[in-house]
Design a protein around this motif. Structure first.
Motif, PDB file in Angstrom:
ATOM      1  N   PRO A  25      76.206 120.133  44.493  1.00 29.83           N
ATOM      2  CA  PRO A  25      77.468 120.088  45.228  1.00 29.83           C
ATOM      3  C   PRO A  25      78.625 120.396  44.280  1.00 29.83           C
ATOM      4  O   PRO A  25      78.572 120.066  43.092  1.00 29.83           O
ATOM      5  CB  PRO A  25      77.548 118.653  45.751  1.00 29.83           C
ATOM      6  N   PRO A  26      79.662 121.052  44.790  1.00 28.66           N
ATOM      7  CA  PRO A  26      80.801 121.385  43.935  1.00 28.66           C
ATOM      8  C   PRO A  26      81.480 120.125  43.398  1.00 28.66           C
ATOM      9  O   PRO A  26      81.590 119.117  44.087  1.00 28.66           O
ATOM     10  CB  PRO A  26      81.752 122.141  44.862  1.00 28.66           C
ATOM     11  N   ALA A  27      81.934 120.202  42.166  1.00 31.36           N
ATOM     12  CA  ALA A  27      82.636 119.082  41.532  1.00 31.36           C
ATOM     13  C   ALA A  27      83.996 118.886  42.202  1.00 31.36           C
ATOM     14  O   ALA A  27      84.595 119.834  42.703  1.00 31.36           O
ATOM     15  CB  ALA A  27      82.817 119.369  40.046  1.00 31.36           C
ATOM     16  N   GLU A  28      84.472 117.657  42.177  1.00 30.55           N
ATOM     17  CA  GLU A  28      85.791 117.353  42.741  1.00 30.55           C
ATOM     18  C   GLU A  28      86.885 118.165  42.065  1.00 30.55           C
ATOM     19  O   GLU A  28      87.848 118.577  42.702  1.00 30.55           O
ATOM     20  CB  GLU A  28      86.090 115.852  42.635  1.00 30.55           C
ATOM     21  N   LEU A  62      74.085 126.385  53.508  1.00 34.85           N
ATOM     22  CA  LEU A  62      73.114 127.175  54.270  1.00 34.85           C
ATOM     23  C   LEU A  62      72.413 128.205  53.393  1.00 34.85           C
ATOM     24  O   LEU A  62      71.208 128.410  53.494  1.00 34.85           O
ATOM     25  CB  LEU A  62      73.810 127.906  55.422  1.00 34.85           C
ATOM     26  N   GLU A  63      73.190 128.862  52.553  1.00 37.93           N
ATOM     27  CA  GLU A  63      72.670 129.943  51.730  1.00 37.93           C
ATOM     28  C   GLU A  63      72.125 129.475  50.391  1.00 37.93           C
ATOM     29  O   GLU A  63      71.467 130.247  49.697  1.00 37.93           O
ATOM     30  CB  GLU A  63      73.775 130.965  51.461  1.00 37.93           C
ATOM     31  N   GLN A  64      72.443 128.251  49.994  1.00 40.28           N
ATOM     32  CA  GLN A  64      72.130 127.782  48.647  1.00 40.28           C
ATOM     33  C   GLN A  64      72.720 128.747  47.631  1.00 40.28           C
ATOM     34  O   GLN A  64      72.067 129.167  46.680  1.00 40.28           O
ATOM     35  CB  GLN A  64      70.611 127.628  48.463  1.00 40.28           C
ATOM     36  N   ALA A  65      73.978 129.111  47.855  1.00 39.06           N
ATOM     37  CA  ALA A  65      74.699 130.046  46.982  1.00 39.06           C
ATOM     38  C   ALA A  65      75.907 129.345  46.387  1.00 39.06           C
ATOM     39  O   ALA A  65      76.421 128.385  46.965  1.00 39.06           O
ATOM     40  CB  ALA A  65      75.143 131.262  47.795  1.00 39.06           C
ATOM     41  N   PRO A  66      76.388 129.808  45.234  1.00 38.96           N
ATOM     42  CA  PRO A  66      77.564 129.192  44.612  1.00 38.96           C
ATOM     43  C   PRO A  66      78.799 129.331  45.499  1.00 38.96           C
ATOM     44  O   PRO A  66      79.035 130.392  46.089  1.00 38.96           O
ATOM     45  CB  PRO A  66      77.749 129.979  43.313  1.00 38.96           C
ATOM     46  N   LEU A  67      79.576 128.272  45.574  1.00 37.83           N
ATOM     47  CA  LEU A  67      80.766 128.245  46.421  1.00 37.83           C
ATOM     48  C   LEU A  67      81.732 129.390  46.125  1.00 37.83           C
ATOM     49  O   LEU A  67      82.197 130.039  47.064  1.00 37.83           O
ATOM     50  CB  LEU A  67      81.467 126.887  46.313  1.00 37.83           C
ATOM     51  N   PRO A  68      82.060 129.688  44.862  1.00 39.20           N
ATOM     52  CA  PRO A  68      83.006 130.792  44.623  1.00 39.20           C
ATOM     53  C   PRO A  68      82.542 132.126  45.217  1.00 39.20           C
ATOM     54  O   PRO A  68      83.345 132.860  45.798  1.00 39.20           O
ATOM     55  CB  PRO A  68      83.080 130.859  43.094  1.00 39.20           C
ATOM     56  N   ALA A  69      81.259 132.424  45.101  1.00 35.23           N
ATOM     57  CA  ALA A  69      80.735 133.684  45.641  1.00 35.23           C
ATOM     58  C   ALA A  69      80.847 133.714  47.158  1.00 35.23           C
ATOM     59  O   ALA A  69      81.207 134.731  47.754  1.00 35.23           O
ATOM     60  CB  ALA A  69      79.284 133.875  45.208  1.00 35.23           C
ATOM     61  N   VAL A  70      80.567 132.600  47.800  1.00 32.86           N
ATOM     62  CA  VAL A  70      80.662 132.517  49.263  1.00 32.86           C
ATOM     63  C   VAL A  70      82.114 132.681  49.704  1.00 32.86           C
ATOM     64  O   VAL A  70      82.404 133.425  50.650  1.00 32.86           O
ATOM     65  CB  VAL A  70      80.072 131.178  49.774  1.00 32.86           C
ATOM     66  N   LEU A  80      84.544 125.693  55.713  1.00 29.59           N
ATOM     67  CA  LEU A  80      83.672 126.818  56.061  1.00 29.59           C
ATOM     68  C   LEU A  80      82.855 127.251  54.844  1.00 29.59           C
ATOM     69  O   LEU A  80      81.639 127.446  54.933  1.00 29.59           O
ATOM     70  CB  LEU A  80      84.500 128.000  56.578  1.00 29.59           C
ATOM     71  N   GLY A  81      83.514 127.384  53.700  1.00 33.10           N
ATOM     72  CA  GLY A  81      82.815 127.780  52.485  1.00 33.10           C
ATOM     73  C   GLY A  81      81.736 126.787  52.080  1.00 33.10           C
ATOM     74  O   GLY A  81      80.632 127.179  51.695  1.00 33.10           O
ATOM     75  N   LEU A  82      82.043 125.498  52.176  1.00 33.78           N
ATOM     76  CA  LEU A  82      81.071 124.468  51.807  1.00 33.78           C
ATOM     77  C   LEU A  82      79.848 124.499  52.724  1.00 33.78           C
ATOM     78  O   LEU A  82      78.714 124.399  52.258  1.00 33.78           O
ATOM     79  CB  LEU A  82      81.726 123.085  51.842  1.00 33.78           C
ATOM     80  N   LYS A  83      80.073 124.649  54.019  1.00 31.97           N
ATOM     81  CA  LYS A  83      78.952 124.725  54.959  1.00 31.97           C
ATOM     82  C   LYS A  83      78.083 125.940  54.673  1.00 31.97           C
ATOM     83  O   LYS A  83      76.859 125.855  54.669  1.00 31.97           O
ATOM     84  CB  LYS A  83      79.461 124.779  56.403  1.00 31.97           C
ATOM     85  N   GLN A  84      78.743 127.079  54.439  1.00 33.26           N
ATOM     86  CA  GLN A  84      77.998 128.308  54.213  1.00 33.26           C
ATOM     87  C   GLN A  84      77.233 128.280  52.890  1.00 33.26           C
ATOM     88  O   GLN A  84      76.111 128.750  52.820  1.00 33.26           O
ATOM     89  CB  GLN A  84      78.940 129.512  54.258  1.00 33.26           C
ATOM     90  N   CYS A  85      77.824 127.696  51.863  1.00 36.49           N
ATOM     91  CA  CYS A  85      77.101 127.660  50.583  1.00 36.49           C
ATOM     92  C   CYS A  85      75.895 126.735  50.670  1.00 36.49           C
ATOM     93  O   CYS A  85      74.889 126.965  50.002  1.00 36.49           O
ATOM     94  CB  CYS A  85      78.015 127.331  49.409  1.00 36.49           C
TER      95      CYS A  85
END
Length: 80
Positions: free
Chosen positions: A13-16, A42-50, A35-40
């Motif tokens: 999970p992304p750090a605070e 689902l995809e198991q992808a890094p938040l910045p990329a999403v 939206l970004g957190l949900k999608q990352c």
């Protein structure tokens, strides 16, 4: 529509501090961040990329974010 980036290993999970940076320094709204957190997840992808892929941050902001993350991970300089 953009292709999903699915990995086989779960992303932490992304750090605070990252979430605070996205809100305060890049001006990301709570809705965009949600939206970004949900999608990352689902995809198991890094938040910045999403966030970038969904157009929630620009390529310039993505570059700023990578630079900020690199500074966060760098060991502190010794005091001389």
């Amino acid at each position: 529509m953009a292709a999903m980036v699915i990995t086989s290993s779960p992303q932490p999970p992304p750090a605070e501090a990252l979430l605070r940076y996205l809100r305060q320094d890049l001006g990301l709204s709570d809705n965009a961040l949600e939206l970004g957190l949900k999608q990352c997840q689902l995809e198991q992808a890094p938040l910045p990329a999403v966030l970038w892929r969904f157009g929630l941050i620009s390529v310039e902001q993505l570059d700023q974010l990578w630079s900020w993350q690199a500074l966060q991970e760098a060991p502190p300089e010794p005091i001389q």
